[in-house]
Motif scaffolding. Structure first.
Motif, PDB file in Angstrom:
ATOM      1  N   ALA A   1       0.824  -1.210   0.000  1.00 28.73           N
ATOM      2  CA  ALA A   1       0.000   0.000   0.000  1.00 28.73           C
ATOM      3  C   ALA A   1       0.859   1.262   0.000  1.00 28.73           C
ATOM      4  O   ALA A   1       0.565   2.224  -0.722  1.00 28.73           O
ATOM      5  CB  ALA A   1      -0.945  -0.009   1.205  1.00 28.73           C
ATOM      6  N   LEU A   2       1.918   1.256   0.791  1.00 27.01           N
ATOM      7  CA  LEU A   2       2.799   2.422   0.827  1.00 27.01           C
ATOM      8  C   LEU A   2       3.526   2.613  -0.500  1.00 27.01           C
ATOM      9  O   LEU A   2       3.692   3.737  -0.969  1.00 27.01           O
ATOM     10  CB  LEU A   2       3.792   2.302   1.972  1.00 27.01           C
ATOM     11  CG  LEU A   2       3.192   2.526   3.359  1.00 27.01           C
ATOM     12  CD1 LEU A   2       4.189   2.128   4.446  1.00 27.01           C
ATOM     13  CD2 LEU A   2       2.753   3.976   3.532  1.00 27.01           C
ATOM     14  N   CYS A   3       3.940   1.514  -1.113  1.00 23.39           N
ATOM     15  CA  CYS A   3       4.595   1.618  -2.414  1.00 23.39           C
ATOM     16  C   CYS A   3       3.644   2.265  -3.423  1.00 23.39           C
ATOM     17  O   CYS A   3       4.029   3.183  -4.148  1.00 23.39           O
ATOM     18  CB  CYS A   3       5.056   0.238  -2.890  1.00 23.39           C
ATOM     19  SG  CYS A   3       5.988   0.288  -4.440  1.00 23.39           S
TER      20      CYS A   3
ATOM     21  N   GLY B   1       4.349  10.452  -7.148  1.00 23.98           N
ATOM     22  CA  GLY B   1       5.455  10.752  -8.040  1.00 23.98           C
ATOM     23  C   GLY B   1       6.820  10.329  -7.521  1.00 23.98           C
ATOM     24  O   GLY B   1       7.843  10.668  -8.112  1.00 23.98           O
ATOM     25  N   VAL B   2       6.845   9.564  -6.420  1.00 26.71           N
ATOM     26  CA  VAL B   2       8.115   9.097  -5.867  1.00 26.71           C
ATOM     27  C   VAL B   2       8.679   7.999  -6.770  1.00 26.71           C
ATOM     28  O   VAL B   2       7.959   7.108  -7.209  1.00 26.71           O
ATOM     29  CB  VAL B   2       7.928   8.569  -4.432  1.00 26.71           C
ATOM     30  CG1 VAL B   2       9.214   7.976  -3.889  1.00 26.71           C
ATOM     31  CG2 VAL B   2       7.411   9.682  -3.525  1.00 26.71           C
ATOM     32  N   THR B   3       9.977   8.070  -7.062  1.00 27.23           N
ATOM     33  CA  THR B   3      10.645   7.055  -7.868  1.00 27.23           C
ATOM     34  C   THR B   3      10.853   5.794  -7.037  1.00 27.23           C
ATOM     35  O   THR B   3      11.378   5.868  -5.922  1.00 27.23           O
ATOM     36  CB  THR B   3      12.007   7.566  -8.365  1.00 27.23           C
ATOM     37  OG1 THR B   3      11.785   8.731  -9.164  1.00 27.23           O
ATOM     38  CG2 THR B   3      12.742   6.513  -9.183  1.00 27.23           C
ATOM     39  N   ILE B   4      10.453   4.653  -7.579  1.00 27.72           N
ATOM     40  CA  ILE B   4      10.627   3.369  -6.904  1.00 27.72           C
ATOM     41  C   ILE B   4      11.831   2.677  -7.540  1.00 27.72           C
ATOM     42  O   ILE B   4      11.846   2.397  -8.735  1.00 27.72           O
ATOM     43  CB  ILE B   4       9.368   2.483  -7.027  1.00 27.72           C
ATOM     44  CG1 ILE B   4       8.129   3.230  -6.500  1.00 27.72           C
ATOM     45  CG2 ILE B   4       9.571   1.146  -6.314  1.00 27.72           C
ATOM     46  CD1 ILE B   4       8.191   3.659  -5.053  1.00 27.72           C
TER      47      ILE B   4
ATOM     48  N   ALA C   1      12.561   3.262  -2.386  1.00 28.14           N
ATOM     49  CA  ALA C   1      12.266   4.473  -3.144  1.00 28.14           C
ATOM     50  C   ALA C   1      13.478   5.397  -3.023  1.00 28.14           C
ATOM     51  O   ALA C   1      14.388   5.129  -2.234  1.00 28.14           O
ATOM     52  CB  ALA C   1      11.021   5.147  -2.580  1.00 28.14           C
ATOM     53  N   VAL C   2      13.490   6.456  -3.804  1.00 28.07           N
ATOM     54  CA  VAL C   2      14.550   7.453  -3.688  1.00 28.07           C
ATOM     55  C   VAL C   2      13.947   8.835  -3.540  1.00 28.07           C
ATOM     56  O   VAL C   2      12.918   9.141  -4.145  1.00 28.07           O
ATOM     57  CB  VAL C   2      15.551   7.417  -4.874  1.00 28.07           C
ATOM     58  CG1 VAL C   2      16.348   6.130  -4.884  1.00 28.07           C
ATOM     59  CG2 VAL C   2      14.841   7.594  -6.189  1.00 28.07           C
TER      60      VAL C   2
ATOM     61  N   ARG D   1      18.223   6.788  -0.529  1.00 27.11           N
ATOM     62  CA  ARG D   1      17.346   5.623  -0.574  1.00 27.11           C
ATOM     63  C   ARG D   1      16.450   5.576   0.656  1.00 27.11           C
ATOM     64  O   ARG D   1      16.901   5.810   1.778  1.00 27.11           O
ATOM     65  CB  ARG D   1      18.191   4.359  -0.650  1.00 27.11           C
ATOM     66  CG  ARG D   1      18.960   4.262  -1.965  1.00 27.11           C
ATOM     67  CD  ARG D   1      20.162   3.367  -1.877  1.00 27.11           C
ATOM     68  NE  ARG D   1      19.853   2.019  -1.473  1.00 27.11           N
ATOM     69  CZ  ARG D   1      20.093   0.939  -2.218  1.00 27.11           C
ATOM     70  NH1 ARG D   1      20.659   1.066  -3.398  1.00 27.11           N
ATOM     71  NH2 ARG D   1      19.792  -0.249  -1.779  1.00 27.11           N
ATOM     72  N   LEU D   2      15.180   5.261   0.425  1.00 25.28           N
ATOM     73  CA  LEU D   2      14.193   5.114   1.482  1.00 25.28           C
ATOM     74  C   LEU D   2      13.633   3.712   1.375  1.00 25.28           C
ATOM     75  O   LEU D   2      13.000   3.354   0.389  1.00 25.28           O
ATOM     76  CB  LEU D   2      13.074   6.132   1.308  1.00 25.28           C
ATOM     77  CG  LEU D   2      13.521   7.591   1.149  1.00 25.28           C
ATOM     78  CD1 LEU D   2      12.342   8.474   0.819  1.00 25.28           C
ATOM     79  CD2 LEU D   2      14.240   8.068   2.387  1.00 25.28           C
ATOM     80  N   ARG D   3      13.880   2.891   2.389  1.00 24.31           N
ATOM     81  CA  ARG D   3      13.439   1.499   2.373  1.00 24.31           C
ATOM     82  C   ARG D   3      12.259   1.340   3.317  1.00 24.31           C
ATOM     83  O   ARG D   3      12.339   1.706   4.484  1.00 24.31           O
ATOM     84  CB  ARG D   3      14.562   0.553   2.791  1.00 24.31           C
ATOM     85  CG  ARG D   3      14.140  -0.925   2.764  1.00 24.31           C
ATOM     86  CD  ARG D   3      15.283  -1.860   3.095  1.00 24.31           C
ATOM     87  NE  ARG D   3      16.376  -1.773   2.154  1.00 24.31           N
ATOM     88  CZ  ARG D   3      16.441  -2.440   1.003  1.00 24.31           C
ATOM     89  NH1 ARG D   3      15.471  -3.264   0.651  1.00 24.31           N
ATOM     90  NH2 ARG D   3      17.487  -2.308   0.209  1.00 24.31           N
ATOM     91  N   VAL D   4      11.183   0.766   2.813  1.00 22.48           N
ATOM     92  CA  VAL D   4      10.047   0.372   3.643  1.00 22.48           C
ATOM     93  C   VAL D   4      10.059  -1.137   3.715  1.00 22.48           C
ATOM     94  O   VAL D   4      10.232  -1.806   2.699  1.00 22.48           O
ATOM     95  CB  VAL D   4       8.717   0.894   3.039  1.00 22.48           C
ATOM     96  CG1 VAL D   4       7.539   0.394   3.844  1.00 22.48           C
ATOM     97  CG2 VAL D   4       8.723   2.423   2.961  1.00 22.48           C
TER      98      VAL D   4
END
Length: 121
Positions: free
Chosen positions: A79-81, A88-91, A106-107, A113-116
């Motif tokens: 869901a967050l992805c 508009g966040v780059t995955i 994501a970046v 880098r942002l890791r969920v």
């Protein structure tokens, strides 16, 4: 969305970096392997040391780390992805299962880098 709970930095030698951070933080690792170590950085915040050549997607020379956000379960990761993509966040890494849990990367606009992830167990 939960709070930031984990900061990961990429290292060439996990044991060397673990010893360094344990020394300056005054705290022993709570998890340690040749590829990864985890130390308490502050109440509610962990510091991860991840061997650079095992990171997915591959680590780049710039940036050298990521901010990790803990999700409750795999459905929340998905869901967050979707929500971040809609903004508009780059995955950089689509949701995928890894040895530590279910994750996506994501970046931010600066390439950080942002890791969920939803941890295993």
């Amino acid at each position: 969305m939960s709070n930031v709970s984990f900061v990961i930095v990429y290292v060439d030698d996990v044991a060397r970096s673990e010893a360094f951070y344990a020394s300056i933080l005054g705290r022993a690792a709570v998890e340690s392997s040749p590829a990864f170590a985890m130390l308490p950085a502050a109440p509610g915040l962990m510091l991860g040391l991840w061997k650079r050549d095992g990171v997915r997607p591959p680590a780049t020379a710039a940036g050298g780390g990521e901010i990790a956000f803990t999700a409750e379960n795999n459905a929340e990761v998905d869901a967050l992805c979707a929500a971040w993509r809609a903004k508009g966040v780059t995955i950089a890494l689509e949701p995928t299962a890894m040895d530590f849990g279910y994750t996506f990367v994501a970046v931010d606009p600066d390439g950080q880098r942002l890791r969920v992830f939803a941890p295993v167990g």
